[in-house]
Design a protein around this motif. Structure first.
Motif, PDB file in Angstrom:
ATOM      1  N   ASP A  44       0.824  -1.208   0.000  1.00 25.18           N
ATOM      2  CA  ASP A  44       0.000   0.000   0.000  1.00 25.18           C
ATOM      3  C   ASP A  44       0.862   1.264   0.000  1.00 25.18           C
ATOM      4  O   ASP A  44       0.535   2.247  -0.672  1.00 25.18           O
ATOM      5  CB  ASP A  44      -0.962   0.000   1.186  1.00 25.18           C
ATOM      6  N   ALA A  45       1.982   1.239   0.715  1.00 25.97           N
ATOM      7  CA  ALA A  45       2.878   2.399   0.733  1.00 25.97           C
ATOM      8  C   ALA A  45       3.441   2.650  -0.664  1.00 25.97           C
ATOM      9  O   ALA A  45       3.565   3.797  -1.093  1.00 25.97           O
ATOM     10  CB  ALA A  45       4.003   2.190   1.745  1.00 25.97           C
ATOM     11  N   ALA A  46       3.757   1.583  -1.383  1.00 24.75           N
ATOM     12  CA  ALA A  46       4.239   1.747  -2.755  1.00 24.75           C
ATOM     13  C   ALA A  46       3.162   2.369  -3.637  1.00 24.75           C
ATOM     14  O   ALA A  46       3.454   3.210  -4.494  1.00 24.75           O
ATOM     15  CB  ALA A  46       4.676   0.398  -3.324  1.00 24.75           C
ATOM     16  N   LEU A  47       1.918   1.999  -3.411  1.00 21.08           N
ATOM     17  CA  LEU A  47       0.820   2.583  -4.183  1.00 21.08           C
ATOM     18  C   LEU A  47       0.626   4.060  -3.852  1.00 21.08           C
ATOM     19  O   LEU A  47       0.205   4.838  -4.713  1.00 21.08           O
ATOM     20  CB  LEU A  47      -0.462   1.786  -3.969  1.00 21.08           C
ATOM     21  N   VAL A  48       0.948   4.472  -2.625  1.00 25.12           N
ATOM     22  CA  VAL A  48       0.938   5.903  -2.298  1.00 25.12           C
ATOM     23  C   VAL A  48       1.910   6.620  -3.222  1.00 25.12           C
ATOM     24  O   VAL A  48       1.584   7.649  -3.822  1.00 25.12           O
ATOM     25  CB  VAL A  48       1.296   6.161  -0.815  1.00 25.12           C
ATOM     26  N   ARG A  50       3.051   5.710  -6.173  1.00 19.47           N
ATOM     27  CA  ARG A  50       2.569   5.707  -7.551  1.00 19.47           C
ATOM     28  C   ARG A  50       1.444   6.732  -7.731  1.00 19.47           C
ATOM     29  O   ARG A  50       1.398   7.448  -8.725  1.00 19.47           O
ATOM     30  CB  ARG A  50       2.089   4.299  -7.914  1.00 19.47           C
ATOM     31  N   ASN A  51       0.547   6.831  -6.767  1.00 16.40           N
ATOM     32  CA  ASN A  51      -0.555   7.794  -6.868  1.00 16.40           C
ATOM     33  C   ASN A  51      -0.076   9.236  -6.720  1.00 16.40           C
ATOM     34  O   ASN A  51      -0.642  10.143  -7.327  1.00 16.40           O
ATOM     35  CB  ASN A  51      -1.658   7.456  -5.866  1.00 16.40           C
ATOM     36  N   ILE A  52       0.958   9.461  -5.924  1.00 13.92           N
ATOM     37  CA  ILE A  52       1.563  10.798  -5.850  1.00 13.92           C
ATOM     38  C   ILE A  52       2.147  11.164  -7.214  1.00 13.92           C
ATOM     39  O   ILE A  52       1.975  12.293  -7.700  1.00 13.92           O
ATOM     40  CB  ILE A  52       2.654  10.858  -4.757  1.00 13.92           C
ATOM     41  N   ASN A  57       1.301  14.498 -12.219  1.00 14.96           N
ATOM     42  CA  ASN A  57       1.383  14.332 -13.671  1.00 14.96           C
ATOM     43  C   ASN A  57       2.704  13.703 -14.130  1.00 14.96           C
ATOM     44  O   ASN A  57       3.237  14.051 -15.164  1.00 14.96           O
ATOM     45  CB  ASN A  57       1.152  15.665 -14.385  1.00 14.96           C
ATOM     46  N   ARG A  58       3.216  12.782 -13.331  1.00 11.52           N
ATOM     47  CA  ARG A  58       4.440  12.073 -13.684  1.00 11.52           C
ATOM     48  C   ARG A  58       4.159  10.602 -13.997  1.00 11.52           C
ATOM     49  O   ARG A  58       5.071   9.843 -14.306  1.00 11.52           O
ATOM     50  CB  ARG A  58       5.470  12.168 -12.556  1.00 11.52           C
ATOM     51  N   TRP A  59       2.887  10.206 -13.880  1.00 11.89           N
ATOM     52  CA  TRP A  59       2.490   8.831 -14.179  1.00 11.89           C
ATOM     53  C   TRP A  59       1.035   8.875 -14.628  1.00 11.89           C
ATOM     54  O   TRP A  59       0.192   9.427 -13.927  1.00 11.89           O
ATOM     55  CB  TRP A  59       2.638   7.955 -12.938  1.00 11.89           C
ATOM     56  N   PRO A  60       0.736   8.298 -15.799  1.00 16.67           N
ATOM     57  CA  PRO A  60      -0.648   8.367 -16.296  1.00 16.67           C
ATOM     58  C   PRO A  60      -1.564   7.359 -15.600  1.00 16.67           C
ATOM     59  O   PRO A  60      -1.352   6.162 -15.690  1.00 16.67           O
ATOM     60  CB  PRO A  60      -0.494   8.033 -17.783  1.00 16.67           C
ATOM     61  N   LYS A  61      -2.521   7.868 -14.868  1.00 16.90           N
ATOM     62  CA  LYS A  61      -3.469   6.992 -14.172  1.00 16.90           C
ATOM     63  C   LYS A  61      -4.704   7.808 -13.851  1.00 16.90           C
ATOM     64  O   LYS A  61      -4.606   8.930 -13.377  1.00 16.90           O
ATOM     65  CB  LYS A  61      -2.845   6.456 -12.889  1.00 16.90           C
ATOM     66  N   SER A  62      -5.862   7.239 -14.089  1.00 19.62           N
ATOM     67  CA  SER A  62      -7.092   7.947 -13.747  1.00 19.62           C
ATOM     68  C   SER A  62      -7.516   7.592 -12.327  1.00 19.62           C
ATOM     69  O   SER A  62      -7.085   6.584 -11.770  1.00 19.62           O
ATOM     70  CB  SER A  62      -8.208   7.582 -14.729  1.00 19.62           C
ATOM     71  N   ASN A  63      -8.338   8.424 -11.731  1.00 16.78           N
ATOM     72  CA  ASN A  63      -8.890   8.218 -10.384  1.00 16.78           C
ATOM     73  C   ASN A  63      -7.813   8.172  -9.303  1.00 16.78           C
ATOM     74  O   ASN A  63      -8.032   7.638  -8.235  1.00 16.78           O
ATOM     75  CB  ASN A  63      -9.761   6.952 -10.337  1.00 16.78           C
ATOM     76  N   LEU A  68      -5.407   7.881  -3.946  1.00 11.94           N
ATOM     77  CA  LEU A  68      -4.337   8.400  -3.091  1.00 11.94           C
ATOM     78  C   LEU A  68      -4.863   8.641  -1.680  1.00 11.94           C
ATOM     79  O   LEU A  68      -4.240   8.219  -0.707  1.00 11.94           O
ATOM     80  CB  LEU A  68      -3.759   9.689  -3.672  1.00 11.94           C
ATOM     81  N   GLU A  69      -5.999   9.288  -1.569  1.00 13.65           N
ATOM     82  CA  GLU A  69      -6.586   9.525  -0.250  1.00 13.65           C
ATOM     83  C   GLU A  69      -6.823   8.214   0.483  1.00 13.65           C
ATOM     84  O   GLU A  69      -6.489   8.065   1.664  1.00 13.65           O
ATOM     85  CB  GLU A  69      -7.901  10.284  -0.391  1.00 13.65           C
ATOM     86  N   HIS A  70      -7.370   7.225  -0.227  1.00 13.33           N
ATOM     87  CA  HIS A  70      -7.645   5.924   0.380  1.00 13.33           C
ATOM     88  C   HIS A  70      -6.350   5.247   0.836  1.00 13.33           C
ATOM     89  O   HIS A  70      -6.268   4.740   1.959  1.00 13.33           O
ATOM     90  CB  HIS A  70      -8.392   5.030  -0.620  1.00 13.33           C
ATOM     91  N   LYS A  71      -5.337   5.250  -0.017  1.00 17.38           N
ATOM     92  CA  LYS A  71      -4.086   4.566   0.317  1.00 17.38           C
ATOM     93  C   LYS A  71      -3.314   5.275   1.427  1.00 17.38           C
ATOM     94  O   LYS A  71      -2.637   4.623   2.220  1.00 17.38           O
ATOM     95  CB  LYS A  71      -3.208   4.388  -0.926  1.00 17.38           C
ATOM     96  N   LEU A  72      -3.417   6.594   1.508  1.00 18.68           N
ATOM     97  CA  LEU A  72      -2.803   7.300   2.642  1.00 18.68           C
ATOM     98  C   LEU A  72      -3.464   6.864   3.948  1.00 18.68           C
ATOM     99  O   LEU A  72      -2.782   6.548   4.930  1.00 18.68           O
ATOM    100  CB  LEU A  72      -2.922   8.814   2.463  1.00 18.68           C
ATOM    101  N   GLY A  73      -4.793   6.846   3.953  1.00 21.25           N
ATOM    102  CA  GLY A  73      -5.512   6.394   5.148  1.00 21.25           C
ATOM    103  C   GLY A  73      -5.200   4.951   5.484  1.00 21.25           C
ATOM    104  O   GLY A  73      -4.985   4.597   6.650  1.00 21.25           O
TER     105      GLY A  73
END
Length: 107
Positions: A44-48, A50-52, A57-63, A68-73
């Motif tokens: 989950d920390a790694a996904l934080v 990626r979402n950051i 705008n350094r990685w193309p991903k929607s939503n 990001l909010e969910h993974k931080l929590g």
């Protein structure tokens, strides 16, 4: 529940983890180990990260903003769980970190 105290957040986190333990037993025959919890946290920390990247705008991903909010929590939740399972008082750990680090800062 807005304005939850840290104590309430800890209690809710640990209660939720117990519910997940029940699901683990139901689906796999045993609760996850502390090591498995740590691996889940790291995922989950790694996904934080990626979402950051996506937010910046350094990685193309929607939503990514909502995720990001969910993974931080979720990452904070995992840290609370890992502290509890390691018999560490998370509130004291954060206090100790802040005290030590603030003391190292100039001014």
């Amino acid at each position: 529940m807005k304005n939850d105290s840290f104590e309430t957040i800890i209690a809710r986190s640990l209660a939720l983890r117990e519910k997940y333990h029940s699901l683990e037993v139901e689906h796999h025959g045993s609760e996850w180990t502390v090591e498995e919890d740590a691996l889940a946290f790291l995922t989950d920390a790694a996904l934080v990260g990626r979402n950051i990247m996506s937010q910046q705008n350094r990685w193309p991903k929607s939503n990514s903003e909502k995720e990001l909010e969910h993974k931080l929590g979720e990452s904070i939740w995992w840290l609370i769980v890992l502290a509890e399972r390691s018999e560490i008082d998370i509130k004291q750990a954060v206090r100790n970190f802040l005290d030590k680090t603030e003391g190292m800062m100039p001014g």
